[in-house]
Design a protein around this motif. Structure first.
Motif, PDB file in Angstrom:
ATOM      1  N   GLN A   1      37.179  41.947  33.835  1.00 50.92           N
ATOM      2  CA  GLN A   1      37.143  42.414  32.451  1.00 50.92           C
ATOM      3  C   GLN A   1      38.398  43.229  32.156  1.00 50.92           C
TER       4      GLN A   1
ATOM      5  N   PRO B   1      36.107  50.147  29.838  1.00 50.96           N
ATOM      6  CA  PRO B   1      35.085  50.055  30.887  1.00 50.96           C
ATOM      7  C   PRO B   1      34.869  51.408  31.546  1.00 50.96           C
TER       8      PRO B   1
ATOM      9  N   TYR C   1      37.453  48.414  23.814  1.00 55.68           N
ATOM     10  CA  TYR C   1      36.535  48.404  24.942  1.00 55.68           C
ATOM     11  C   TYR C   1      37.160  49.190  26.088  1.00 55.68           C
TER      12      TYR C   1
ATOM     13  N   ARG D   1      32.445  38.283  27.700  1.00 50.38           N
ATOM     14  CA  ARG D   1      32.660  39.439  28.577  1.00 50.38           C
ATOM     15  C   ARG D   1      32.077  39.078  29.941  1.00 50.38           C
ATOM     16  N   VAL D   2      32.534  39.743  30.975  1.00 43.20           N
ATOM     17  CA  VAL D   2      32.044  39.456  32.324  1.00 43.20           C
ATOM     18  C   VAL D   2      30.525  39.560  32.370  1.00 43.20           C
ATOM     19  N   GLU D   3      29.960  40.564  31.751  1.00 43.13           N
ATOM     20  CA  GLU D   3      28.508  40.757  31.800  1.00 43.13           C
ATOM     21  C   GLU D   3      27.741  39.580  31.185  1.00 43.13           C
TER      22      GLU D   3
ATOM     23  N   LYS E   1      27.957  39.391  40.144  1.00 44.09           N
ATOM     24  CA  LYS E   1      28.668  40.648  39.990  1.00 44.09           C
ATOM     25  C   LYS E   1      29.386  40.962  41.291  1.00 44.09           C
TER      26      LYS E   1
ATOM     27  N   GLU F   1      33.664  47.938  38.140  1.00 41.29           N
ATOM     28  CA  GLU F   1      32.281  47.567  37.865  1.00 41.29           C
ATOM     29  C   GLU F   1      32.208  46.313  36.997  1.00 41.29           C
ATOM     30  N   ASP F   2      33.303  45.970  36.350  1.00 44.10           N
ATOM     31  CA  ASP F   2      33.311  44.865  35.411  1.00 44.10           C
ATOM     32  C   ASP F   2      34.051  43.667  35.993  1.00 44.10           C
ATOM     33  N   ARG F   3      33.551  43.218  37.141  1.00 44.80           N
ATOM     34  CA  ARG F   3      34.132  42.077  37.831  1.00 44.80           C
ATOM     35  C   ARG F   3      33.018  41.140  38.266  1.00 44.80           C
TER      36      ARG F   3
END
Length: 163
Positions: free
Chosen positions: A37, A8, A6, A125-127, A162, A13-15
């Motif tokens: 992430q 990112p 993975y 995953r964070v998402e 997010k 952006e992945d927090r």
């Protein structure tokens, strides 16, 4: 064959973040949890103050504190008897037994009302957790009782957003 890792688009952006709102059971409680992430999972960083001190009350233990992701992104105190009941049950997308839910976290140990913890999980995953809630319970999680670990009333709630 090389494994696909993975990567990112942009690590920032992945927090996600959850800022805690206190219930009447722990009115001084404040803090937050950050989710970051990483290539192989999510780093979870918790900082809390105002946790109740350890005691036995009416046959129930207060502290250490159960800590879980819950299904609904709602943190309404309601009538005060069952604070944050609107957050629903534990987030359990794979319908696993309690103790193995992706949202089952280690308990928070109060050190004169403060807790700091960093841990890593590859269960989501964070998402996946944006819009869910994060709950701190009054008592410890036994990681066995079904469906929620018998951790008692909810003393704090934060909506995972997010960041």
């Amino acid at each position: 064959m090389q494994p696909i890792l993975y990567q990112p688009r942009n690590m920032y952006e992945d927090r996600a973040i959850a800022i805690f709102h206190a219930s009447p059971l722990a009115p001084q409680l404040q803090g937050m949890t950050n989710f970051v992430q990483q290539p192989y999972g999510v780093e979870v960083i918790v900082q809390v103050e105002g946790l109740p001190m350890f005691e036995k009350k009416n046959g129930k233990q207060i502290g250490p504190h159960g800590f879980h992701i819950h299904e609904n992104g709602v943190c309404e105190i309601g009538d005060g008897d069952e604070p944050f009941d609107s957050a629903g049950g534990h987030w359990n997308p794979n319908e696993e037994p309690h103790g193995n839910h992706p949202g089952d976290f280690p308990v928070l140990f109060s050190n004169h009302g403060r807790a700091r913890m960093i841990f890593f999980t590859d269960r989501f995953r964070v998402e996946d957790i944006i819009g869910k809630s994060l709950i701190i319970h009054q008592g410890p999680d036994d990681y066995q009782s079904q469906p929620s670990g018998d951790a008692g009333l909810r003393i704090a709630c934060g909506i995972i957003e997010k960041n």
